[in-house]
Design a protein around this motif. Structure first.
Motif, mmCIF file in Angstrom:
data_model
loop_
_atom_site.group_PDB
_atom_site.id
_atom_site.type_symbol
_atom_site.label_atom_id
_atom_site.label_comp_id
_atom_site.label_asym_id
_atom_site.label_seq_id
_atom_site.Cartn_x
_atom_site.Cartn_y
_atom_site.Cartn_z
ATOM 1 N N LYS A 242 -3.719 5.291 -20.101
ATOM 2 C CA LYS A 242 -3.147 5.984 -18.936
ATOM 3 C C LYS A 242 -3.595 5.311 -17.638
ATOM 4 N N PHE A 243 -4.862 4.926 -17.586
ATOM 5 C CA PHE A 243 -5.402 4.286 -16.377
ATOM 6 C C PHE A 243 -4.700 2.957 -16.107
ATOM 7 N N ILE A 244 -4.603 2.106 -17.132
ATOM 8 C CA ILE A 244 -3.949 0.811 -16.975
ATOM 9 C C ILE A 244 -2.460 0.998 -16.677
ATOM 10 N N GLY A 245 -1.835 2.008 -17.311
ATOM 11 C CA GLY A 245 -0.427 2.286 -17.044
ATOM 12 C C GLY A 245 -0.183 2.692 -15.603
ATOM 13 N N LEU A 246 -1.086 3.520 -15.073
ATOM 14 C CA LEU A 246 -0.971 3.939 -13.678
ATOM 15 C C LEU A 246 -1.129 2.745 -12.741
ATOM 16 N N CYS A 247 -2.104 1.915 -13.011
ATOM 17 C CA CYS A 247 -2.337 0.728 -12.170
ATOM 18 C C CYS A 247 -1.148 -0.227 -12.217
ATOM 19 N N ASN A 248 -0.582 -0.422 -13.398
ATOM 20 C CA ASN A 248 0.587 -1.301 -13.521
ATOM 21 C C ASN A 248 1.793 -0.741 -12.780
ATOM 22 N N SER A 249 1.951 0.582 -12.840
ATOM 23 C CA SER A 249 3.090 1.199 -12.139
ATOM 24 C C SER A 249 2.964 1.033 -10.631
ATOM 25 N N ILE A 250 1.724 1.029 -10.137
ATOM 26 C CA ILE A 250 1.501 0.881 -8.697
ATOM 27 C C ILE A 250 1.713 -0.557 -8.251
ATOM 28 N N PHE A 251 1.050 -1.481 -8.925
ATOM 29 C CA PHE A 251 1.012 -2.860 -8.444
ATOM 30 C C PHE A 251 2.173 -3.714 -8.951
ATOM 31 N N ASP A 252 2.780 -3.316 -10.066
ATOM 32 C CA ASP A 252 3.924 -4.071 -10.577
ATOM 33 C C ASP A 252 5.249 -3.332 -10.353
ATOM 34 N N GLY A 253 5.218 -2.011 -10.561
ATOM 35 C CA GLY A 253 6.458 -1.240 -10.418
ATOM 36 C C GLY A 253 6.646 -0.607 -9.062
ATOM 37 N N HIS A 254 5.597 -0.695 -8.212
ATOM 38 C CA HIS A 254 5.654 -0.104 -6.859
ATOM 39 C C HIS A 254 6.050 1.370 -6.894
ATOM 40 N N SER A 255 5.503 2.088 -7.863
ATOM 41 C CA SER A 255 5.739 3.534 -7.963
ATOM 42 C C SER A 255 4.430 4.214 -8.353
ATOM 43 N N PHE A 256 4.338 5.490 -8.016
ATOM 44 C CA PHE A 256 3.110 6.235 -8.290
ATOM 45 C C PHE A 256 3.411 7.368 -9.265
ATOM 46 N N PHE B 232 -13.645 5.301 -7.755
ATOM 47 C CA PHE B 232 -12.505 4.434 -7.453
ATOM 48 C C PHE B 232 -11.160 5.130 -7.684
ATOM 49 N N LEU B 233 -11.086 6.034 -8.644
ATOM 50 C CA LEU B 233 -9.806 6.662 -8.993
ATOM 51 C C LEU B 233 -9.083 7.273 -7.781
ATOM 52 N N PRO B 234 -9.761 8.011 -6.892
ATOM 53 C CA PRO B 234 -9.049 8.567 -5.720
ATOM 54 C C PRO B 234 -8.435 7.496 -4.823
ATOM 55 N N ASP B 235 -8.994 6.292 -4.819
ATOM 56 C CA ASP B 235 -8.457 5.222 -3.972
ATOM 57 C C ASP B 235 -7.055 4.805 -4.403
ATOM 58 N N LEU B 236 -6.735 5.006 -5.699
ATOM 59 C CA LEU B 236 -5.410 4.608 -6.189
ATOM 60 C C LEU B 236 -4.285 5.418 -5.547
ATOM 61 N N ARG B 237 -4.616 6.595 -5.044
ATOM 62 C CA ARG B 237 -3.593 7.423 -4.394
ATOM 63 C C ARG B 237 -3.004 6.721 -3.169
ATOM 64 N N MET B 238 -3.832 5.909 -2.495
ATOM 65 C CA MET B 238 -3.386 5.245 -1.278
ATOM 66 C C MET B 238 -3.018 3.775 -1.516
ATOM 67 N N ALA B 239 -3.087 3.333 -2.769
ATOM 68 C CA ALA B 239 -2.892 1.907 -3.049
ATOM 69 C C ALA B 239 -1.504 1.412 -2.682
#
Length: 226
Positions: A41-55, A101-108
Motif C-alpha cells: 500500500k505504501f509503495i502503491g501510494l508513492c507510485n500514484s503520487i510521483f508517477d500517476g500524479h494522483s493521491f 514521513f507519512l504525513p509529508d506525502l499529503r503535500m507531495a
C-alpha cells in the motif's frame, strides 16, 4: 515417579512446547502478511503520487490508521540511528522515519516540480522501503529457525518448560501488573535463563531415568561405581 507418569509428563511438556511453537509460527506468518500488505500500500501510494500524479485518499487513510502498529512492528528495523533533515534544519538520533514521513506525502503533489524536495521524498521512500525489506528478512529468518526445530522433541521439551515457568509472569502481564517491556526483561534475564535451564535439565533427566531403568536401579549403579 512412576514410569507411566514420567511418560505422560514428557509427552505433555513436549506437546506444550510444540503447541507454543506452532502458535508462534502462526504469529510470525501474520506479522509477515501485515508487513507485506502495508509495504504494498505504501509503495502503491508513492507510485500514484510521483508517477500517476494522483493521491489515493483511501489508501492514505488506511496507512495512517495502521502507521503506529506498523512502526511498532518494525521495531529497531524502523529506526534511523542518525537522521538529518537539512531542509527542516534538525538532526536527531533514533528517528522513527515512517511515522514522521507519512504525513509529508499529503503535500507531495504540490512539490513535484521542486527537484530538491522531490529528491528528499525519494530518499525517504527508499529508506522506508529498505526498512520493510530488512524487517521481512528478519521475520523470514525467524520463521525458518522455528520450522527447523519444530518437531525436535528435545527443543519442544525445553520450550514447553520455558512456557510453564513463564506462566506466572504471563498471568501478571494479563492482569496488568507487569508491562510488556517488564515481561521481556524478566524472560531475557540471566537468572531466569539459569532457572529455566536447571528445571529443563532436571525434569528431562528425571523422566528419562524413571522410564529407562527406574531410580532404585539408577542409585544401585551409582553406588556400585563408587
Amino acid at each position: 515417579m512412576d514410569r507411566r507418569y514420567a511418560i505422560i509428563f514428557l509427552i505433555a511438556i513436549i506437546l506444550v512446547g510444540l503447541g507454543k511453537n506452532l502458535l508462534y509460527l502462526l504469529r510470525i506468518r501474520r506479522r509477515l502478511d501485515f508487513t507485506f500488505d502495508y509495504r504494498d500500500k505504501f509503495i502503491g501510494l508513492c507510485n500514484s503520487i510521483f508517477d500517476g500524479h494522483s493521491f489515493q485518499q483511501d489508501v492514505y487513510h488506511q496507512l495512517t490508521i495502521d502507521v503506529k502498529a506498523m512502526q511498532k512492528e518494525l521495531g529497531n528495523d524502523g529506526i534511523v540511528a542518525q537522521y538529518t533533515d537539512n531542509l527542516k534544519g534538525f538532526s536527531v538520533q533514533n528517528y522513527e522515519l515512517l511515522i514522521n514521513f507519512l504525513p509529508d506525502l499529503r503535500m507531495a503533489l504540490n512539490h513535484l516540480d521542486n527537484s530538491i524536495l522531490r529528491g528528499r521524498y525519494n530518499q525517504a521512500i527508499s529508506t522506508c522501503d529498505d526498512m520493510f525489506l530488512r524487517h521481512i528478512g528478519s521475520l523470514n529468518e525467524t520463521e525458518k529457525d522455528i520450522k527447523k526445530h519444530l518437531f525436535n522433541p528435545i527443543t519442544c521439551f525445553a520450550d514447553g518448560i520455558r512456557f510453564v515457568i513463564s506462566l506466572p509472569i504471563f498471568i501478571l502481564k494479563w492482569l496488568g501488573i507487569v508491562s510488556d517491556e517488564g515481561t521481556l526483561k524478566i524472560q531475557s534475564s540471566f537468572f531466569f535463563k539459569i532457572i529455566n535451564w536447571l528445571v529443563a535439565f532436571i525434569g528431562f533427566f528425571s523422566a528419562i531415568v524413571t522410564i529407562v531403568i527406574g531410580w532404585d536401579e539408577f542409585w544401585s549403579l551409582i553406588f556400585s561405581w563408587l
